[in-house]
Design an enzyme around this catalytic site. Structure first.
Site: not given
Length: 666
Positions: A76-77, A79-80, A82, A197
């Site tokens: 997955g990837r 916000a900061f 991978t 968040d």
């Protein structure tokens, strides 16, 4: 200075000594007076620096050695950076490794170091957290161009990925996820940590329906961030942000409650709140200026709407806490009990003649069965006189007790049924057999009524229509059950795919254990022993002799026959030799004794691998023998049928005939 002289003056207390008793009228000497002033000042501790308490001892987790891990495939990837699958090479535990680039995306070295330090402090803060609905942080490993954050591995996907695949969730699934979300958020708030968040992409779901809050990319301790007006930074996603976060007027735990309400709307609609009306920048201006909450879907129940209105209060202080929301009827499922009460009142009115009850059913053909489990089918009338409220109170669906409930209970969802309310209710009702006689009477009445309808030919069509209405569940029930089954199937498929990804990592881990085992270390002491082992297994003569020559002296076959391998042919170089020689035999006995003392996972793993290799060799040999037997049978059948030789021989003879006719002169 006045305070200083005042303290000195108050500290000066002159007492006559023994010598002063003899000389009462003599004034004190100047030296004695100076000594007394010095001692009084020393005792008053004016010039002593304040002693600060020693810093708390470093956490034992921080003093632990760094984790030895290996990176796997990309999963997955974020916000900061991978996210990769990894494995702890010391324990074999699967990890989720978030890699953050620290060299290419920053303008200066100072900003880079500040960002790294911020992330490391965050992980040190979060390593001490432990809760079933919180992703566990394990540590950080810094490399040349990346900072690796080691996290707990959660099989499955996020809520946002499930929404993209299956669409909006039914209210029962939303209720289950919301309760677990509030349990994890309550734990964070009790430890003075704001998430800041919360959204569907940061909530992970495993294949058993247990959710975990993840991606604390913006979380801090409130004590470190708070000022006179509260925290002053804006982090998060605009669609889920509270108005006070956008306006930067200072926010607290109530901002997370607003995000919980927006996440519930996301699960119900399948879209981010405000995303249909505004883009991100426009949503920031709209939420900041109007301070209004996102539109609430009309399809929700009254309890769900009330829950959202409480979460989305304009004034932050009016929003309830996570602990208070856990007691809300929507989260606890009390609307089911109220609906069951109405169902019980209807079923208790069955003292009236049953045809009247059926006429009422036919007069309202548009009525559908509620998801509580209305008993429209005649076969379910066996349980109609049991009090549903009492049965539900005896076995609460949501496992809620008087002390607030156990957090671990939410993860214990049935493997076969994603939500098993109807099954639990039926099984509980079935256990109450004290009214079985009256229930059987009602069942007999239904059978008699059915035969009465069968006798009248004009009512056949009405009867079939009524049975179709009662037997088949409503469209909403079918849709909800189908969605739940799809979600569970998707999570199981995701877990299976991740299991395939982890297989190479496990194999490498076991191979490393075998490599560093004591038996292999003993076998690596002498290269000549390994060569003799290979020759002993293959029955080869020594290197100095040719295979065609006989033995020059002695009997080398004696040593060859005495050689025995403790492992199968596929077990590599970890074989043991038992040669009939005095010194060698003693040394080999010592080696075998030390190998016998080795216990644990390595021995079991080696045995399993050797057994697998032996089985594969046997299976291969059987397959070859079976192919040979089939070939012999086929040739015998062809000869008996008069076909002569095999197809290959016939093809060769056909080629010879063609060549003979092509050259008749030869």
């Amino acid at each position: 200075m006045q305070d200083f002289f005042g303290s000195v003056r108050r500290s000066l207390v002159f007492r006559p000594s023994s010598d002063d008793d003899n000389q009462e009228n003599q004034p004190p000497f100047p030296g004695v007076l100076a000594d007394k002033i010095t001692s009084c000042i020393r005792k008053s501790k004016i010039f002593i620096k304040p002693s600060f308490s020693p810093p708390p001892p470093a956490n034992t987790v921080d003093m632990a050695p760094p984790i030895s891990w290996r990176k796997g495939q990309l999963i997955g990837r974020g916000a900061f950076g991978t996210v990769y699958m990894g494995m702890n090479l010391d324990s074999g535990e699967l990890l989720a490794v978030k890699q953050v680039l620290i060299a290419a995306n920053f303008a200066s070295k100072e900003k880079t170091q500040a960002h790294i330090q911020e992330l490391e402090e965050e992980v040190k803060l979060l390593k001490n957290l432990s809760h079933p609905n919180i992703v566990r942080y394990l540590g950080t490993v810094r490399e040349d161009d990346t900072l690796n954050i080691l996290l707990e591995f959660v099989p499955g996907g996020s809520i946002s990925s499930l929404l993209e695949k299956f669409g909006p969730f039914p209210e029962s699934v939303v209720r289950t996820y919301t309760r677990q979300l509030l349990l994890g958020l309550e734990y964070l708030h009790n430890h003075a940590i704001m998430h800041r968040d919360i959204k569907g992409a940061n909530i992970l779901v495993d294949n058993k329906g247990c959710i975990k809050l993840a991606d604390f990319g913006a979380s801090k301790q409130v004590a470190e961030l708070a000022t006179m007006t509260g925290a002053k930074s804006m982090k998060g996603t605009p669609y889920w942000m509270a108005p006070e976060v956008i306006l930067q007027t200072g926010h607290s735990f109530s901002a997370d409650i607003w995000s919980v309400g927006c996440t519930v709307i996301e699960m119900v609609t399948g879209k981010a709140p405000w995303s249909q009306q505004y883009k991100e920048v426009a949503a920031i201006f709209f939420i900041g200026t109007t301070k209004s909450h996102p539109p609430i879907p009309d399809t929700l129940s009254s309890d769900a709407k009330d829950f959202l209105l409480k979460c989305l209060q304009e004034v932050p202080n009016l929003r309830p806490t996570a602990s208070e929301l856990l007691k809300h009827p929507f989260v606890m499922g009390k609307h089911k009990e109220s609906a069951s009460t109405d169902l019980g009142s209807v079923l208790n009115n069955l003292s009236t003649p049953l045809p009247l009850q059926i006429n009422n059913t036919k007069s309202t053909p548009d009525s559908t069965c509620d998801d509580v489990g209305d008993m429209c089918n005649f076969g379910s009338l066996n349980y109609s006189l049991v009090d549903p409220v009492k049965s539900i109170q005896n076995k609460n669906l949501w496992q809620q007790n008087d002390n607030g409930g156990d957090e671990d209970d939410m993860c214990l969802i049935d493997d076969e049924n994603f939500l098993t309310f109807d099954g639990e209710m039926s099984s509980t009702l079935e256990k109450d057999c004290h009214l079985k006689k009256s229930c059987d009477d009602i069942s007999d009445m239904s059978i008699a009524l059915k035969s009465k309808f069968d006798e009248s030919p004009g009512n056949g069509e009405k009867e079939s229509t009524m049975s179709m209405e009662c037997d088949q569940p409503s469209y909403s029930e079918d849709d909800d059950e189908l969605t739940e089954s799809k979600i569970k199937a998707f999570l199981d498929e995701k877990a299976a795919d991740l299991k395939k990804l982890q297989t190479p990592l496990y194999e490498e881990f076991y191979n490393s254990l075998i490599t560093f085992s004591p038996s292999c270390m003993e076998s690596n002491l002498s290269n000549s022993k390994r060569e003799d082992t290979a020759r002993g297994f293959l029955k080869l003569p020594p290197k100095s002799r040719s295979p065609s020559r006989g033995p020059l002296g002695g009997s080398p076959s004696r040593a060859t026959d005495a050689t025995s391998c403790s492992k199968s042919p596929g077990s590599g170089g970890s074989r043991e030799l038992n040669i009939n020689n005095g010194g060698d035999e003693a040394s080999q006995d010592g080696v075998s004794a030390r190998v016998t003392d080795w216990r644990g996972l390595v021995v079991d793993t080696k045995q399993e691998l050797s057994q697998c290799v032996a089985l594969s060799e046997i299976e291969k040999k059987w397959k070859e023998e079976l192919d040979q037997e089939l070939e012999r049978k086929r040739q015998e059948i062809m000869r008996q049928a008069g076909l002569g030789s095999s197809p290959r021989d016939r093809g060769m003879s056909r080629q010879r005939e063609k060549s003979r006719f092509a050259s008749p002169g030869k």
